[in-house]
Design a protein around this motif. Structure first.
Motif, PDB file in Angstrom:
ATOM      1  N   THR A  56     -11.215 -26.602 -13.162  1.00  0.00           N
ATOM      2  CA  THR A  56      -9.982 -27.232 -12.693  1.00  0.00           C
ATOM      3  C   THR A  56     -10.098 -28.748 -12.751  1.00  0.00           C
ATOM      4  OG1 THR A  56      -9.584 -25.326 -11.236  1.00  0.00           O
ATOM      5  CG2 THR A  56      -8.301 -27.322 -10.805  1.00  0.00           C
ATOM      6  N   ALA A  57     -11.228 -29.288 -12.328  1.00  0.00           N
ATOM      7  CA  ALA A  57     -11.434 -30.738 -12.352  1.00  0.00           C
ATOM      8  C   ALA A  57     -11.390 -31.278 -13.781  1.00  0.00           C
ATOM      9  CB  ALA A  57     -12.760 -31.092 -11.689  1.00  0.00           C
ATOM     10  N   ALA A  58     -12.012 -30.570 -14.725  1.00  0.00           N
ATOM     11  CA  ALA A  58     -12.006 -31.018 -16.126  1.00  0.00           C
ATOM     12  C   ALA A  58     -10.590 -31.034 -16.684  1.00  0.00           C
ATOM     13  CB  ALA A  58     -12.905 -30.115 -16.966  1.00  0.00           C
ATOM     14  N   MET A  59      -9.820 -30.005 -16.376  1.00  0.00           N
ATOM     15  CA  MET A  59      -8.431 -29.934 -16.842  1.00  0.00           C
ATOM     16  C   MET A  59      -7.614 -31.071 -16.225  1.00  0.00           C
ATOM     17  SD  MET A  59      -5.609 -26.926 -16.131  1.00  0.00           S
ATOM     18  CE  MET A  59      -6.247 -26.783 -14.477  1.00  0.00           C
ATOM     19  N   LEU A  60      -7.711 -31.263 -14.913  1.00  0.00           N
ATOM     20  CA  LEU A  60      -6.957 -32.316 -14.230  1.00  0.00           C
ATOM     21  C   LEU A  60      -7.344 -33.701 -14.736  1.00  0.00           C
ATOM     22  CD1 LEU A  60      -7.045 -30.870 -10.623  1.00  0.00           C
ATOM     23  CD2 LEU A  60      -4.982 -31.271 -11.981  1.00  0.00           C
ATOM     24  N   GLU A  61      -8.622 -33.930 -14.933  1.00  0.00           N
ATOM     25  CA  GLU A  61      -9.089 -35.227 -15.431  1.00  0.00           C
ATOM     26  C   GLU A  61      -8.459 -35.535 -16.787  1.00  0.00           C
ATOM     27  OE1 GLU A  61     -10.574 -38.804 -15.659  1.00  0.00           O
ATOM     28  OE2 GLU A  61     -11.122 -37.599 -13.922  1.00  0.00           O
ATOM     29  N   VAL A  72       3.844 -32.278 -16.297  1.00  0.00           N
ATOM     30  CA  VAL A  72       2.688 -32.165 -17.178  1.00  0.00           C
ATOM     31  C   VAL A  72       2.030 -30.831 -16.872  1.00  0.00           C
ATOM     32  CG1 VAL A  72       0.502 -33.196 -17.907  1.00  0.00           C
ATOM     33  CG2 VAL A  72       2.364 -34.667 -17.066  1.00  0.00           C
ATOM     34  N   ARG A  73       1.914 -29.992 -17.910  1.00  0.00           N
ATOM     35  CA  ARG A  73       1.341 -28.660 -17.728  1.00  0.00           C
ATOM     36  C   ARG A  73      -0.130 -28.645 -18.089  1.00  0.00           C
ATOM     37  NH1 ARG A  73       3.704 -23.721 -17.967  1.00  0.00           N
ATOM     38  NH2 ARG A  73       1.600 -23.243 -17.346  1.00  0.00           N
ATOM     39  N   GLY A  74      -0.847 -27.782 -17.426  1.00  0.00           N
ATOM     40  CA  GLY A  74      -2.251 -27.559 -17.743  1.00  0.00           C
ATOM     41  C   GLY A  74      -2.629 -26.142 -17.381  1.00  0.00           C
ATOM     42  N   ALA A  75      -3.603 -25.606 -18.087  1.00  0.00           N
ATOM     43  CA  ALA A  75      -4.130 -24.278 -17.770  1.00  0.00           C
ATOM     44  C   ALA A  75      -5.561 -24.194 -18.277  1.00  0.00           C
ATOM     45  CB  ALA A  75      -3.276 -23.178 -18.389  1.00  0.00           C
ATOM     46  N   THR A  76      -6.356 -23.439 -17.570  1.00  0.00           N
ATOM     47  CA  THR A  76      -7.738 -23.231 -17.954  1.00  0.00           C
ATOM     48  C   THR A  76      -8.172 -21.851 -17.490  1.00  0.00           C
ATOM     49  OG1 THR A  76      -9.964 -24.220 -17.940  1.00  0.00           O
ATOM     50  CG2 THR A  76      -8.752 -24.227 -15.846  1.00  0.00           C
ATOM     51  N   THR A  77      -9.299 -21.410 -17.983  1.00  0.00           N
ATOM     52  CA  THR A  77      -9.859 -20.127 -17.559  1.00  0.00           C
ATOM     53  C   THR A  77     -11.319 -20.322 -17.184  1.00  0.00           C
ATOM     54  OG1 THR A  77     -10.389 -19.585 -19.861  1.00  0.00           O
ATOM     55  CG2 THR A  77      -8.318 -18.707 -18.964  1.00  0.00           C
ATOM     56  N   VAL A  78     -11.828 -19.377 -16.424  1.00  0.00           N
ATOM     57  CA  VAL A  78     -13.246 -19.344 -16.067  1.00  0.00           C
ATOM     58  C   VAL A  78     -13.813 -17.990 -16.466  1.00  0.00           C
ATOM     59  CG1 VAL A  78     -13.085 -21.037 -14.196  1.00  0.00           C
ATOM     60  CG2 VAL A  78     -12.704 -18.625 -13.690  1.00  0.00           C
ATOM     61  N   PRO A 135      -2.297 -41.965  -9.039  1.00  0.00           N
ATOM     62  CA  PRO A 135      -1.915 -41.171  -7.868  1.00  0.00           C
ATOM     63  C   PRO A 135      -0.565 -41.563  -7.270  1.00  0.00           C
ATOM     64  CG  PRO A 135      -4.200 -41.832  -7.707  1.00  0.00           C
ATOM     65  CD  PRO A 135      -3.637 -42.529  -8.900  1.00  0.00           C
ATOM     66  N   GLU A 136      -0.251 -42.846  -7.225  1.00  0.00           N
ATOM     67  CA  GLU A 136       1.017 -43.315  -6.655  1.00  0.00           C
ATOM     68  C   GLU A 136       2.235 -42.818  -7.433  1.00  0.00           C
ATOM     69  OE1 GLU A 136       2.303 -45.032  -3.949  1.00  0.00           O
ATOM     70  OE2 GLU A 136       0.324 -44.610  -3.162  1.00  0.00           O
ATOM     71  N   ASP A 137       2.025 -42.430  -8.697  1.00  0.00           N
ATOM     72  CA  ASP A 137       3.125 -41.956  -9.536  1.00  0.00           C
ATOM     73  C   ASP A 137       3.355 -40.448  -9.421  1.00  0.00           C
ATOM     74  OD1 ASP A 137       3.609 -44.514 -10.526  1.00  0.00           O
ATOM     75  OD2 ASP A 137       2.087 -44.270 -12.092  1.00  0.00           O
ATOM     76  N   VAL A 138       2.440 -39.751  -8.775  1.00  0.00           N
ATOM     77  CA  VAL A 138       2.529 -38.290  -8.685  1.00  0.00           C
ATOM     78  C   VAL A 138       3.512 -37.877  -7.599  1.00  0.00           C
ATOM     79  CG1 VAL A 138       1.253 -36.143  -8.281  1.00  0.00           C
ATOM     80  CG2 VAL A 138       0.187 -38.026  -9.556  1.00  0.00           C
ATOM     81  N   VAL A 139       4.441 -37.010  -7.976  1.00  0.00           N
ATOM     82  CA  VAL A 139       5.414 -36.465  -7.032  1.00  0.00           C
ATOM     83  C   VAL A 139       4.793 -35.269  -6.316  1.00  0.00           C
ATOM     84  CG1 VAL A 139       7.681 -35.368  -6.809  1.00  0.00           C
ATOM     85  CG2 VAL A 139       7.341 -37.254  -8.441  1.00  0.00           C
ATOM     86  N   GLN A 140       4.184 -34.363  -7.097  1.00  0.00           N
ATOM     87  CA  GLN A 140       3.556 -33.166  -6.540  1.00  0.00           C
ATOM     88  C   GLN A 140       2.676 -32.508  -7.586  1.00  0.00           C
ATOM     89  OE1 GLN A 140       6.675 -30.417  -5.590  1.00  0.00           O
ATOM     90  NE2 GLN A 140       7.314 -30.197  -7.692  1.00  0.00           N
ATOM     91  N   VAL A 141       1.742 -31.678  -7.106  1.00  0.00           N
ATOM     92  CA  VAL A 141       0.901 -30.881  -7.983  1.00  0.00           C
ATOM     93  C   VAL A 141       0.962 -29.449  -7.478  1.00  0.00           C
ATOM     94  CG1 VAL A 141      -1.407 -30.524  -8.939  1.00  0.00           C
ATOM     95  CG2 VAL A 141      -0.644 -32.846  -8.366  1.00  0.00           C
ATOM     96  N   LEU A 142       1.422 -28.544  -8.343  1.00  0.00           N
ATOM     97  CA  LEU A 142       1.468 -27.113  -8.030  1.00  0.00           C
ATOM     98  C   LEU A 142       0.380 -26.428  -8.843  1.00  0.00           C
ATOM     99  CD1 LEU A 142       5.334 -26.638  -8.262  1.00  0.00           C
ATOM    100  CD2 LEU A 142       3.955 -27.097  -6.218  1.00  0.00           C
ATOM    101  N   CYS A 179      -7.351 -17.145 -14.739  1.00  0.00           N
ATOM    102  CA  CYS A 179      -6.626 -18.307 -15.236  1.00  0.00           C
ATOM    103  C   CYS A 179      -6.080 -19.164 -14.091  1.00  0.00           C
ATOM    104  CB  CYS A 179      -5.478 -17.839 -16.130  1.00  0.00           C
ATOM    105  SG  CYS A 179      -4.579 -19.168 -16.937  1.00  0.00           S
ATOM    106  N   ILE A 180      -6.212 -20.462 -14.260  1.00  0.00           N
ATOM    107  CA  ILE A 180      -5.690 -21.448 -13.317  1.00  0.00           C
ATOM    108  C   ILE A 180      -4.649 -22.268 -14.063  1.00  0.00           C
ATOM    109  CG2 ILE A 180      -6.272 -23.451 -11.889  1.00  0.00           C
ATOM    110  CD1 ILE A 180      -9.271 -22.134 -12.187  1.00  0.00           C
ATOM    111  N   ARG A 181      -3.462 -22.378 -13.489  1.00  0.00           N
ATOM    112  CA  ARG A 181      -2.375 -23.134 -14.109  1.00  0.00           C
ATOM    113  C   ARG A 181      -1.961 -24.283 -13.191  1.00  0.00           C
ATOM    114  NH1 ARG A 181      -1.469 -17.728 -15.458  1.00  0.00           N
ATOM    115  NH2 ARG A 181      -0.884 -17.333 -17.631  1.00  0.00           N
ATOM    116  N   VAL A 182      -1.545 -25.388 -13.810  1.00  0.00           N
ATOM    117  CA  VAL A 182      -1.127 -26.568 -13.051  1.00  0.00           C
ATOM    118  C   VAL A 182       0.203 -27.073 -13.582  1.00  0.00           C
ATOM    119  CG1 VAL A 182      -1.659 -28.992 -12.565  1.00  0.00           C
ATOM    120  CG2 VAL A 182      -3.470 -27.299 -12.490  1.00  0.00           C
ATOM    121  N   MET A 183       1.068 -27.471 -12.658  1.00  0.00           N
ATOM    122  CA  MET A 183       2.272 -28.231 -12.991  1.00  0.00           C
ATOM    123  C   MET A 183       2.193 -29.505 -12.159  1.00  0.00           C
ATOM    124  SD  MET A 183       5.139 -28.793 -14.514  1.00  0.00           S
ATOM    125  CE  MET A 183       5.775 -27.272 -15.171  1.00  0.00           C
TER     126      MET A 183
END
Length: 124
Positions: free
Chosen positions: A23-28, A5-11, A38-45, A88-92
């Motif tokens: 970052t919290a708003a994007m992750l939420e 699941v991809r996410g990205a945001t800017t400040v 949380p138990e289903d998450v393999v990793q967060v980069l 920019c902050i990016r999440v995988m």
């Protein structure tokens, strides 16, 4: 099935509170729209552009819910590409899910929406 699941945001500023809040708003949204536990998450980069130096964006993950204590998270610096998006902050986020790939909701906030204009309909 394991899906990304991809996410990205800017400040606007290199400011700790802005980085954590964005970052919290994007992750939420990533977690709620994709029904991720949380138990289903393999990793967060998480990567941040070189102009963001006031805090680790991963700090938002630990603050946003108590039950994410044991989720493996790694922060890194995004490549410094001349034409790249600044501040920019990016999440995988990789997780187990029953959703098909086309039904994964990727999240792009702020100026980061420019990164995936093909997904614009998902953000309206």
């Amino acid at each position: 099935m394991i899906r990304g699941v991809r996410g990205a945001t800017t400040v606007q500023e290199n400011d700790e509170k802005q980085i954590i809040k964005a970052t919290a708003a994007m992750l939420e949204e990533m977690v709620s729209k994709n029904n991720i536990e949380p138990e289903d998450v393999v990793q967060v980069l998480i990567s941040a552009t070189p102009d963001l130096t006031k805090t680790f964006p991963a700090k938002a993950l630990r603050l946003f819910r108590d039950d994410w204590t044991y989720v493996p998270v790694m922060c890194m610096q995004e490549l410094a590409i001349e034409s790249g998006l600044s501040k920019c902050i990016r999440v995988m986020l990789t997780a187990r899910t029953d959703l098909s790939q086309k039904n994964i909701h990727h999240v792009y906030h702020g100026q980061a929406m420019k990164l995936r204009p093909d997904l614009k309909e998902e953000h309206q």
